[in-house]
Design a protein around this motif. Structure first.
Motif, PDB file in Angstrom:
ATOM      1  N   UNK A  76       5.053   3.192 -23.971  1.00 37.83           N
ATOM      2  CA  UNK A  76       4.013   3.573 -23.007  1.00 37.83           C
ATOM      3  C   UNK A  76       4.420   3.331 -21.559  1.00 37.83           C
ATOM      4  N   UNK A  77       4.974   2.165 -21.269  1.00 39.41           N
ATOM      5  CA  UNK A  77       5.328   1.882 -19.878  1.00 39.41           C
ATOM      6  C   UNK A  77       6.429   2.817 -19.400  1.00 39.41           C
ATOM      7  N   UNK A  78       7.365   3.152 -20.275  1.00 44.70           N
ATOM      8  CA  UNK A  78       8.414   4.098 -19.906  1.00 44.70           C
ATOM      9  C   UNK A  78       7.860   5.479 -19.621  1.00 44.70           C
ATOM     10  N   UNK A  79       6.868   5.877 -20.399  1.00 44.75           N
ATOM     11  CA  UNK A  79       6.228   7.177 -20.164  1.00 44.75           C
ATOM     12  C   UNK A  79       5.496   7.192 -18.827  1.00 44.75           C
ATOM     13  N   UNK A  81       6.220   5.402 -16.194  1.00 47.64           N
ATOM     14  CA  UNK A  81       7.264   5.468 -15.163  1.00 47.64           C
ATOM     15  C   UNK A  81       7.801   6.899 -15.061  1.00 47.64           C
ATOM     16  N   UNK A  82       7.935   7.563 -16.208  1.00 48.93           N
ATOM     17  CA  UNK A  82       8.364   8.961 -16.193  1.00 48.93           C
ATOM     18  C   UNK A  82       7.398   9.854 -15.433  1.00 48.93           C
ATOM     19  N   UNK A  83       6.114   9.604 -15.614  1.00 52.96           N
ATOM     20  CA  UNK A  83       5.101  10.363 -14.857  1.00 52.96           C
ATOM     21  C   UNK A  83       5.289  10.130 -13.361  1.00 52.96           C
ATOM     22  N   UNK A  84       5.490   8.884 -12.960  1.00 56.13           N
ATOM     23  CA  UNK A  84       5.661   8.571 -11.532  1.00 56.13           C
ATOM     24  C   UNK A  84       6.890   9.264 -10.948  1.00 56.13           C
ATOM     25  N   UNK A  85       8.026   9.182 -11.641  1.00 52.44           N
ATOM     26  CA  UNK A  85       9.246   9.840 -11.163  1.00 52.44           C
ATOM     27  C   UNK A  85       9.048  11.355 -11.081  1.00 52.44           C
ATOM     28  N   UNK A  86       8.349  11.929 -12.046  1.00 53.61           N
ATOM     29  CA  UNK A  86       8.140  13.372 -12.063  1.00 53.61           C
ATOM     30  C   UNK A  86       7.180  13.813 -10.958  1.00 53.61           C
ATOM     31  N   UNK A  87       6.088  13.090 -10.796  1.00 54.69           N
ATOM     32  CA  UNK A  87       5.108  13.434  -9.757  1.00 54.69           C
ATOM     33  C   UNK A  87       5.729  13.319  -8.366  1.00 54.69           C
ATOM     34  N   UNK A  88       6.584  12.351  -8.166  1.00 54.20           N
ATOM     35  CA  UNK A  88       7.303  12.231  -6.896  1.00 54.20           C
ATOM     36  C   UNK A  88       8.396  13.303  -6.803  1.00 54.20           C
ATOM     37  N   UNK A  89       9.131  13.501  -7.875  1.00 54.83           N
ATOM     38  CA  UNK A  89      10.324  14.328  -7.836  1.00 54.83           C
ATOM     39  C   UNK A  89      10.094  15.817  -7.684  1.00 54.83           C
ATOM     40  N   UNK A  90       9.047  16.348  -8.292  1.00 56.15           N
ATOM     41  CA  UNK A  90       8.834  17.798  -8.218  1.00 56.15           C
ATOM     42  C   UNK A  90       8.545  18.262  -6.782  1.00 56.15           C
ATOM     43  N   UNK A  91       7.576  17.682  -6.073  1.00 54.80           N
ATOM     44  CA  UNK A  91       7.373  18.152  -4.691  1.00 54.80           C
ATOM     45  C   UNK A  91       8.576  17.845  -3.790  1.00 54.80           C
ATOM     46  N   UNK A  92       9.279  16.745  -4.072  1.00 51.32           N
ATOM     47  CA  UNK A  92      10.468  16.397  -3.295  1.00 51.32           C
ATOM     48  C   UNK A  92      11.533  17.488  -3.476  1.00 51.32           C
ATOM     49  N   UNK A 122      12.626  11.830 -15.263  1.00 53.44           N
ATOM     50  CA  UNK A 122      11.193  11.572 -15.395  1.00 53.44           C
ATOM     51  C   UNK A 122      10.590  12.329 -16.564  1.00 53.44           C
ATOM     52  N   UNK A 123      10.954  13.603 -16.701  1.00 49.96           N
ATOM     53  CA  UNK A 123      10.428  14.401 -17.810  1.00 49.96           C
ATOM     54  C   UNK A 123      10.888  13.857 -19.161  1.00 49.96           C
ATOM     55  N   UNK A 124      12.146  13.468 -19.257  1.00 51.21           N
ATOM     56  CA  UNK A 124      12.657  12.906 -20.505  1.00 51.21           C
ATOM     57  C   UNK A 124      11.947  11.609 -20.874  1.00 51.21           C
ATOM     58  N   UNK A 125      11.628  10.806 -19.870  1.00 53.24           N
ATOM     59  CA  UNK A 125      10.909   9.550 -20.139  1.00 53.24           C
ATOM     60  C   UNK A 125       9.507   9.808 -20.682  1.00 53.24           C
ATOM     61  N   UNK A 126       8.923  10.932 -20.345  1.00 55.03           N
ATOM     62  CA  UNK A 126       7.566  11.231 -20.811  1.00 55.03           C
ATOM     63  C   UNK A 126       7.525  11.737 -22.250  1.00 55.03           C
ATOM     64  N   UNK A 127       8.659  12.128 -22.803  1.00 56.29           N
ATOM     65  CA  UNK A 127       8.675  12.655 -24.168  1.00 56.29           C
ATOM     66  C   UNK A 127       8.297  11.578 -25.175  1.00 56.29           C
ATOM     67  N   UNK A 128       7.640  11.981 -26.248  1.00 56.77           N
ATOM     68  CA  UNK A 128       7.339  11.003 -27.306  1.00 56.77           C
ATOM     69  C   UNK A 128       8.632  10.591 -28.006  1.00 56.77           C
TER      70      UNK A 128
END
Length: 148
Positions: A76-79, A81-92, A122-128
């Motif tokens: 869960x915590x890795x997922x 963190x993946x959301x955070x990296x993705x939410x930051x990374x896409x607009x960047x 980030x996307x990979x971290x969100x995968x189950x």
């Protein structure tokens, strides 16, 4: 679980490298990021120490979250963190992709690899986590990673 930890450590390294450089040495970051004779920040406008230190702090916060998640049990915590990296990374990535005009092709490729790589992590971290089939019923069962 091991793969998720590797991904978390990879994001921690990215966040630590960019974050420390920008937060501690903002002038150097502005003038010479990403290094190796390339310049990606100074070509985008005048020096703004406050903005560069804030970006450094953001990357350090993402790195700290990645490190904390690497030491926790369960996915869960890795997922998160993946959301955070993705939410930051896409607009960047979108912002920088819109600024490629006039950049040498090597810098365009470097930007796409660097920024796109962060989004991909980030996307990979969100995968189950992986699932396996129960030997008796053939039904899908959760792995230790999913229930830990």
């Amino acid at each position: 679980m091991i793969m998720r930890r590797i991904l978390l450590w990879a994001t921690a390294v990215v966040g630590g490298f960019v974050g420390l450089w920008a937060a501690v040495w903002p002038s150097s970051f502005y003038e010479s990021f990403p290094g190796l004779g390339r310049v990606w920040i100074a070509v985008d406008g005048p020096f703004n120490e406050h903005l560069i230190r804030d970006v450094g702090a953001l990357y350090l916060a993402l790195a700290a979250a990645s490190i904390a998640a690497a030491f926790t049990r369960g996915p869960e915590s890795g997922r998160v963190v993946g959301v955070a990296w993705t939410v930051f990374g896409i607009p960047h990535l979108i912002y920088h992709a819109a600024q490629f005009g006039g950049m040498p092709i090597i810098d365009v490729i470097g930007n796409i690899i660097g920024l796109g790589g962060s989004v991909l992590l980030g996307l990979l971290l969100m995968l189950p986590g992986p699932r396996s089939r129960s030997p008796r019923s053939g039904s899908i069962i959760e792995t230790k990673e999913d229930i830990a």
